[in-house]
Design a protein around this motif. Structure first.
Motif, short mmCIF file in Angstrom:
data_model
loop_
_atom_site.label_atom_id
_atom_site.label_comp_id
_atom_site.label_asym_id
_atom_site.label_seq_id
_atom_site.Cartn_x
_atom_site.Cartn_y
_atom_site.Cartn_z
N ALA A 134 0.83 -1.21 0.00
CA ALA A 134 0.00 0.00 0.00
C ALA A 134 0.87 1.25 0.00
CB ALA A 134 -0.94 -0.01 1.21
N LEU A 135 1.97 1.23 0.77
CA LEU A 135 2.89 2.37 0.78
C LEU A 135 3.54 2.55 -0.58
CD1 LEU A 135 4.79 2.01 4.19
CD2 LEU A 135 3.25 3.86 3.53
N ASP A 136 4.02 1.45 -1.16
CA ASP A 136 4.71 1.53 -2.45
C ASP A 136 3.77 1.99 -3.56
OD1 ASP A 136 6.97 0.66 -1.17
OD2 ASP A 136 6.90 -1.39 -1.96
N ASP A 137 2.52 1.58 -3.48
CA ASP A 137 1.55 1.98 -4.50
C ASP A 137 1.30 3.48 -4.50
OD1 ASP A 137 1.28 -0.62 -5.32
OD2 ASP A 137 -0.63 -0.98 -4.31
N SER A 138 1.56 4.13 -3.36
CA SER A 138 1.23 5.56 -3.23
C SER A 138 2.39 6.48 -3.60
CB SER A 138 0.79 5.86 -1.79
OG SER A 138 1.89 5.74 -0.89
N VAL A 139 3.57 5.93 -3.87
CA VAL A 139 4.73 6.78 -4.13
C VAL A 139 5.06 6.85 -5.61
CG1 VAL A 139 5.71 6.22 -1.87
CG2 VAL A 139 6.48 4.98 -3.88
N ARG A 140 5.75 7.92 -5.96
CA ARG A 140 6.22 8.07 -7.34
C ARG A 140 7.71 7.77 -7.46
NH1 ARG A 140 1.85 7.75 -8.43
NH2 ARG A 140 2.83 6.09 -9.62
N LEU A 141 8.46 8.04 -6.37
CA LEU A 141 9.90 7.79 -6.37
C LEU A 141 10.24 6.89 -5.19
CD1 LEU A 141 12.85 8.25 -7.23
CD2 LEU A 141 12.81 10.39 -5.90
N LEU A 190 6.53 -3.05 -9.96
CA LEU A 190 7.71 -2.98 -10.83
C LEU A 190 7.34 -2.59 -12.26
CD1 LEU A 190 9.75 -6.15 -9.79
CD2 LEU A 190 10.55 -3.78 -9.66
N TYR A 191 6.12 -2.87 -12.64
CA TYR A 191 5.72 -2.67 -14.03
C TYR A 191 4.85 -1.43 -14.21
CZ TYR A 191 7.61 -7.32 -13.91
OH TYR A 191 8.46 -8.37 -13.70
N ASP A 192 4.82 -0.58 -13.18
CA ASP A 192 4.12 0.71 -13.26
C ASP A 192 5.12 1.75 -13.74
OD1 ASP A 192 2.82 3.09 -12.93
OD2 ASP A 192 2.15 2.72 -10.88
N ALA A 193 5.05 2.08 -15.02
CA ALA A 193 6.05 2.97 -15.62
C ALA A 193 5.90 4.42 -15.18
CB ALA A 193 5.97 2.89 -17.15
N THR A 194 4.85 4.73 -14.40
CA THR A 194 4.71 6.10 -13.89
C THR A 194 5.60 6.31 -12.66
OG1 THR A 194 2.87 5.58 -12.38
CG2 THR A 194 2.32 6.14 -14.67
N SER A 199 16.68 -4.81 -14.93
CA SER A 199 17.50 -3.60 -15.12
C SER A 199 17.25 -2.94 -16.48
CB SER A 199 18.99 -3.93 -14.97
OG SER A 199 19.47 -4.64 -16.10
N ARG A 200 16.60 -3.66 -17.38
CA ARG A 200 16.34 -3.11 -18.72
C ARG A 200 15.00 -2.37 -18.80
NH1 ARG A 200 20.39 -4.90 -21.85
NH2 ARG A 200 21.50 -6.79 -21.18
N LEU A 201 14.23 -2.40 -17.72
CA LEU A 201 12.99 -1.60 -17.68
C LEU A 201 13.38 -0.12 -17.60
CD1 LEU A 201 10.84 -3.71 -15.19
CD2 LEU A 201 10.59 -3.59 -17.68
N SER A 202 12.71 0.71 -18.38
CA SER A 202 13.14 2.11 -18.50
C SER A 202 13.01 2.90 -17.20
CB SER A 202 12.32 2.80 -19.59
OG SER A 202 10.93 2.78 -19.26
N HIS A 203 12.08 2.53 -16.35
CA HIS A 203 11.85 3.29 -15.11
C HIS A 203 12.51 2.64 -13.90
CE1 HIS A 203 8.82 0.17 -15.33
NE2 HIS A 203 8.63 0.28 -14.02
N VAL A 204 13.29 1.58 -14.13
CA VAL A 204 13.99 0.87 -13.05
C VAL A 204 15.49 1.08 -13.20
CG1 VAL A 204 14.50 -1.38 -12.04
CG2 VAL A 204 12.17 -0.88 -12.82
N ASP A 205 16.10 1.59 -12.14
CA ASP A 205 17.56 1.84 -12.15
C ASP A 205 18.18 0.97 -11.06
OD1 ASP A 205 20.05 3.08 -12.70
OD2 ASP A 205 19.76 4.42 -11.00
N ILE A 206 18.94 -0.05 -11.47
CA ILE A 206 19.62 -0.93 -10.53
C ILE A 206 21.12 -0.66 -10.61
CG2 ILE A 206 20.12 -3.33 -9.89
CD1 ILE A 206 17.46 -4.13 -11.15
N ARG A 207 21.72 -0.37 -9.46
CA ARG A 207 23.15 -0.10 -9.41
C ARG A 207 23.81 -1.02 -8.38
NH1 ARG A 207 24.13 6.31 -10.59
NH2 ARG A 207 22.39 6.55 -12.06
N ILE A 208 25.03 -1.41 -8.69
CA ILE A 208 25.79 -2.30 -7.80
C ILE A 208 27.05 -1.59 -7.34
CG2 ILE A 208 26.90 -4.55 -7.57
CD1 ILE A 208 23.90 -4.71 -8.20
#
Length: 277
Positions: free
Chosen positions: A98-105, A152-156, A189-198
């Motif tokens: 519920a928390l994650d659904d409400s955030v944009r970043l 994960l698949y909410d591109a907004t 990591s190839r999703l445009s709105h997902v940034d994974i860094r190591i």
């Protein structure tokens, strides 16, 4: 003083001052609706909210100091893991969703395990399997965590993850399963709105990881410690975590460099699996 008590105290101060709610809300630079929700305990006020309300009411400096101290204490909530266990891990996962659904970043720093949103079903089972749950409780917890991954698949949304390299090498599962988990990271990591860094082990560092945390927008931080989960809402404290996240994000490998690092570690585990076979 908890959220409800603080809201009640602010309402009583306003009423004692003789000022109308609309006037105080205007002076505090917030809507009357928000002030009402704060006063009734439906919304947690930030430390800045409390300061503005007290200033708008016109309380003495002594009273202001007292209530600001209470606000700062209320701005960090601690929930012991034993209480979360009693609630049920599946319900906790539903609350997080519920928390994650409400955030944009969403910004997640993880030096311990693969972030829940990125875990494979096998990895989820390995994580919850450590908690000595009954099979029904375990199944419900796993299902609830996997349901969270819909976001994960909410591109907004903008989803940013910083993970330290030892997390990828931690042997919670057999080598083939760990390789599968690393493949999932590569794919996501190839999703445009997902940034994974190591953060690689061989990169020079000026900071230490300490513990994992999640920043939701710029308003809330969740910190996981050994005994409890902390929720931080004071803007000054939130900023501390934002700076820490940004520092590690800058030091981390990203894009193709990150994927090459992941592929190298994955291939190590695959070779180990072949050798063991």
């Amino acid at each position: 003083m908890n959220r409800t008590q603080l809201g009640t105290a602010l309402r009583e101060l306003r009423q004692a001052s003789g000022k109308e709610a609309k006037a105080v809300a205007r002076g505090a630079v917030m809507s009357p609706s928000k002030l009402s929700k704060i006063e009734t305990g439906k919304v947690s006020p930030t430390v800045v909210d409390v300061e503005r309300i007290l200033t708008a009411i016109g309380v003495s400096e002594e009273a202001k100091s007292e209530y600001m101290a209470a606000a700062r204490a209320a701005a960090t909530e601690t929930t012991a893991w034993r209480l979360i266990r009693r609630l049920g891990y599946h319900r906790k996962q539903q609350q997080i969703k519920a928390l994650d659904d409400s955030v944009r970043l969403l910004r997640i720093f993880q030096p311990s395990i693969v972030p829940g949103l990125l875990q494979t079903p096998e990895y989820v089972r390995a994580v919850f399997g450590r908690k000595d749950l009954g099979e029904e409780q375990l199944s419900r917890a796993i299902a609830a965590r996997l349901a969270r991954q819909e976001s994960l698949y909410d591109a907004t949304k903008s989803l940013r993850f910083v993970i330290t390299e030892p997390v990828l090498r931690w042997r919670l599962m057999p080598p083939a399963m760990i390789a599968g988990q690393l493949d999932r990271l590569l794919s996501l990591s190839r999703l445009s709105h997902v940034d994974i860094r190591i953060v690689p082990l061989d990169a020079p560092q000026v900071d230490v990881p300490a513990h994992s945390f999640v920043i939701r927008d710029d308003r809330m931080v969740t910190v996981e410690t050994v005994h409890a989960e902390l929720t931080v809402t004071d803007p000054r404290d939130v900023e501390v975590y934002v700076r820490k996240f940004d520092g590690f994000a800058t030091a981390a490998a990203s894009g193709d460099d990150m994927r090459r690092l992941l592929e190298g570690i994955r291939d190590e585990f695959l070779r180990q699996q072949e050798t063991a076979g």
